[in-house]
Design a protein around this motif. Structure first.
Motif, PDB file in Angstrom:
ATOM      1  N   ALA A  70      -0.504 -28.161  44.506  1.00  8.91           N
ATOM      2  CA  ALA A  70       0.322 -26.950  44.589  1.00  8.91           C
ATOM      3  C   ALA A  70       1.733 -27.221  44.059  1.00  8.91           C
TER       4      ALA A  70
ATOM      5  N   GLU B  48       1.840 -27.481  40.319  1.00  5.60           N
ATOM      6  CA  GLU B  48       1.782 -26.164  39.680  1.00  5.60           C
ATOM      7  C   GLU B  48       3.161 -25.490  39.704  1.00  5.60           C
ATOM      8  N   ARG B  49       3.866 -25.667  40.814  1.00  8.18           N
ATOM      9  CA  ARG B  49       5.219 -25.095  40.908  1.00  8.18           C
ATOM     10  C   ARG B  49       6.137 -25.698  39.840  1.00  8.18           C
TER      11      ARG B  49
ATOM     12  N   SER C 200      -1.923 -27.749  36.707  1.00  7.92           N
ATOM     13  CA  SER C 200      -1.397 -28.793  37.598  1.00  7.92           C
ATOM     14  C   SER C 200      -2.411 -29.916  37.729  1.00  7.92           C
TER      15      SER C 200
ATOM     16  N   TYR D 269     -11.977 -30.329  37.495  1.00 10.67           N
ATOM     17  CA  TYR D 269     -11.363 -29.930  36.218  1.00 10.67           C
ATOM     18  C   TYR D 269     -12.411 -29.831  35.110  1.00 10.67           C
TER      19      TYR D 269
ATOM     20  N   PRO E 220      -7.896 -26.473  38.223  1.00  6.05           N
ATOM     21  CA  PRO E 220      -9.204 -26.835  38.773  1.00  6.05           C
ATOM     22  C   PRO E 220      -9.901 -25.671  39.491  1.00  6.05           C
TER      23      PRO E 220
ATOM     24  N   LEU F 272      -4.998 -22.617  40.532  1.00  7.23           N
ATOM     25  CA  LEU F 272      -5.672 -23.533  41.444  1.00  7.23           C
ATOM     26  C   LEU F 272      -6.781 -22.850  42.235  1.00  7.23           C
TER      27      LEU F 272
ATOM     28  N   ILE G 148      -8.645 -24.756  45.091  1.00  4.52           N
ATOM     29  CA  ILE G 148      -8.771 -26.113  45.664  1.00  4.52           C
ATOM     30  C   ILE G 148      -8.891 -26.102  47.185  1.00  4.52           C
TER      31      ILE G 148
ATOM     32  N   SER H  70       0.696 -20.558  45.589  1.00  2.00           N
ATOM     33  CA  SER H  70      -0.409 -21.091  46.382  1.00  2.00           C
ATOM     34  C   SER H  70      -0.506 -20.364  47.710  1.00  2.00           C
TER      35      SER H  70
ATOM     36  N   ILE I 267       4.726 -22.715  49.368  1.00  2.00           N
ATOM     37  CA  ILE I 267       3.386 -23.277  49.184  1.00  2.00           C
ATOM     38  C   ILE I 267       2.622 -23.149  50.495  1.00  2.00           C
TER      39      ILE I 267
END
Lengths: 242, 437
Positions: free
Chosen positions: A187, A190-191, A214, B220, B225, B246, B248, B269, B290
């Motif tokens: 995470a 990605e940020r 990421s 991936y 992913p 993401l 995940i 996220s 996050i």
């Protein structure tokens, strides 16, 4: 042993009850402790923008903890209140400084974008790409996705590189050092990639040219477990597509 | 004075609690717990050709009972009786010899080869009375004694504790292979390692479906992913979630009704709940910070997760229907990777302490009480409960490269279980197989 218990039990119970009534700690200023600890939780992030207030808050907290150990609860309560207030002030000071910095940054970027627009209007001929020879990797602080001054300077170079190659598309890869959890680092990576792309867009790069991904802690630039390696691994890297 | 007063408080509490019926050994975290001393002599070779198996069998059984946590397996070098000479039945055993080495229980077994099969004959005795507590005869392929001994160990544990052991369970994990990562499995004791998903990509974060049929993971392989799952019986893989960004950290609800994972499709996220096949996506968290690492409560009604909405990562709890989360951890400034115990009483998590070292802790979801489980042995991360909530598997760098370890729920009895070279991470303890009738 077992037969002796019923005769002793009432006496023991009385003793226990007396001790419990007399001695169970009562005056611990729990709400003030909790409030101070909550206020202190993110103090690390404030130490650069409000160092004096942070140091004062920490000192008050230490004093409060010392007073707790000495069971001077009333004095400790006052110290906890002081610590909380100092931490809150530090946060306020940082917020104000951050706001001012953001305003200045916005202004500067607007000027840059205006220059870029003017250049496009003048239809500057597409000469052979000049300026920076490659896209440079930008680095981040621990547990942070905010761009440092150095990262911003590097990205201005990258924006120049991209402006000189209008057909080029790139993948912005966010990475982390190996400390912390797999998921959180994905995470966070990605940020970092998002912050990087966002800044390039502000500098006038078309967002359609910038893909992000990421890799968390999965693709370190340096596999060592030293501070130096960690510093190299907290990064946004660029991969040219096509 | 203060100490005495506190003792008074504690005594008062203990006095109020009713004493439980004492048919079984108390659980490991009970104040009255004491490891039960048991002797496990070398298995007896019945007939010929089974000498090596007899030796191996006793080692497997000792290891199982040692890991179970409820037992103290007495050192075989101290035994007075000669296992090669002493018989397997009560009449043929000289119990004072076992009493004199401190044993209260005695597990004996014989091994015989019959064509392509191996036969294990196991017996359990109470040393003080000489009473036979358990007797069983198990058969299996000759080259695979291990599962038979695990079954014997399982019966012993069940006899003394009344609950199923984890000896027949498996652990999934991610293993570094040539710069990429594979999803692999091992038996609970680290033997029988094999890989389920091994491609030229990074595969991460395995998690089990509650029926043990699938292992979810993040990969991936096609970018992302993305979240995938592999069916154990067939090895068939399919994508469960392939949203932008993401996909995940899948966690399956214990009641099998849903899965949760972290998606960043909405540019940040967040935690989402969906059906086990990835359809019917519902967003649970809504915050600029996050949010990651969901784990379900045993009743499937709540989730714990990590959020850095306070400025640094902390553990929060939210209803499985969404709503406002409740912050659970207030100590430390870097708390991650929660895992909710199948018993419901504790949530494991990882914390970075003031020396910047990562260790495993647990927090009570109701009171917020915190206990430390690892200390001063490298970085310890990604702790996951065994299906009975008695044991914990985690990865640690205490021996250099990251390896897998298990420990009791109170942090005692830590031991390395992974056997191979290379980096082992992201362990996930699988569920029990359906019980055989």
């Amino acid at each position: 042993m077992r037969t002796a218990l019923p005769r002793l039990a009432p006496k023991i119970l009385l003793l226990v009850a007396a001790l419990a009534l007399a001695g169970c700690p009562k005056k611990i200023p729990q709400p003030e402790i909790d409030a101070a600890e909550r206020a202190m939780a993110d103090l690390d992030k404030l130490k650069d923008c409000a160092p004096e207030l942070v140091a004062a808050a920490r000192a008050a907290m230490e004093q409060a903890e010392g007073l707790m150990k000495a069971e001077k609860y009333d004095e400790a309560k006052a110290a906890y209140l002081a610590a909380r207030s100092l931490a809150d002030k530090a946060r306020k000071e940082c917020d104000e400084k951050k706001k001012a910095a953001e305003e200045a940054e916005k202004k500067r970027l607007a000027e840059l974008a205006a220059q870029e627009a003017a250049r496009a209007m003048n239809n500057t001929p597409a000469e052979a790409p000049s300026g920076p020879a490659a896209l440079v990797t930008v680095l981040f602080d621990f547990n942070a996705a905010e761009l440092t001054d150095k990262a911003r300077a590097d990205l201005e170079q990258n924006a120049e590189y991209l402006r000189a190659r209008p057909a080029l598309r790139v993948q912005v890869e966010g990475h982390c050092d190996s400390r912390g959890s797999t998921e959180y680092n994905l995470a966070l990576g990605e940020r970092r990639a998002m912050a990087t792309r966002q800044f390039l867009v502000k500098l006038g790069v078309d967002p359609e040219r910038l893909e992000i991904i990421s890799f968390g802690e999965e693709r370190p630039a340096d596999p060592d477990s030293t501070e130096e390696a960690f510093g190299k691994n907290r990064r946004a890297e660029f991969r040219e597509l096509q | 004075m203060k100490k005495i007063a506190l003792l008074g408080c504690l005594l008062g509490l203990a006095w109020g609690a009713a004493a439980p019926a004492q048919d079984y050994l108390p659980p490991i975290d009970d104040p009255n717990f004491r490891p039960y001393p048991i002797a496990v002599p070398a298995f007896k070779e019945l007939g010929t050709g089974a000498a090596a198996l007899a030796k191996e069998g006793a080692e497997i059984l000792r290891n199982d009972l040692g890991i179970a946590g409820s037992f103290k397996v007495l050192d075989p070098r101290s035994y007075l009786a000669d296992p090669a000479k002493e018989g397997l039945t009560g009449a043929a055993i000289n119990f004072p010899d076992w009493l004199n080495v401190g044993a209260e229980g005695l597990a004996k077994a014989g091994v015989a080869i019959d064509g392509a099969e191996v036969i294990l004959e196991g017996r359990l005795f109470d040393v003080a009375t000489g009473k036979e507590l358990l007797q069983l005869k198990l058969k299996g392929p000759k080259d695979n004694l291990r599962p038979l001994v695990h079954q014997f160990a399982d019966r012993i544990v069940k006899h003394f504790t009344g609950v199923r052991s984890v000896f027949s369970t498996q652990i999934a994990f991610a293993k570094k292979v040539k710069g990429n990562k594979a999803i692999c499995l091992m038996d609970f004791d680290g033997f029988g390692e094999r890989c389920l998903v091994s491609n030229d990509s990074i595969n991460l974060l395995p998690a089990w479906s509650p029926d043990g049929r699938y292992v979810y993971f993040s990969s991936y392989l096609k970018g992302g992913p993305h979240a995938w799952r592999v069916e154990l019986a067939t090895g068939r893989m399919n994508q469960v979630s392939k949203q932008r960004g993401l996909n995940i950290g899948v966690a399956a609800a214990p009641d099998g009704s849903a899965i949760a994972m972290t998606l960043s499709k909405d540019d940040n996220s967040e935690i989402y709940r969906m059906a086990p096949d990835g359809t019917k996506v519902a967003r649970l968290t809504n915050n600029f910070a996050i949010d990651a690492s969901p784990t379900w409560s045993p009743d499937s009604k709540q989730l714990a997760f990590v959020s850095e909405r306070s400025g640094n990562p902390q553990i929060y709890v939210i209803s499985a229907a969404g709503g406002e989360p409740r912050r659970l951890t207030f100590q430390g400034n870097y708390n991650q990777t929660p895992d909710w115990s199948p018993r419901g009483d504790w949530i494991l998590f990882n914390a970075r302490d003031e020396r910047l070292v990562y260790d495993i802790f647990k927090v009570n979801p109701d009171t917020g009480e915190i206990r430390r489980l690892t200390q001063d042995q490298g970085n310890n991360e990604h702790a996951r409960w065994s299906p009975d909530g008695n044991l914990v598997v985690f990865n640690s760098t205490r021996a250099g490269e990251s390896k897998l370890y298990i420990m009791n729920a109170d942090g005692t009895n830590q031991r390395m279980i992974s056997k191979g070279s290379g980096e082992y991470t992201n362990p996930a303890w699988g569920p029990w197989a359906p019980e055989k009738k």
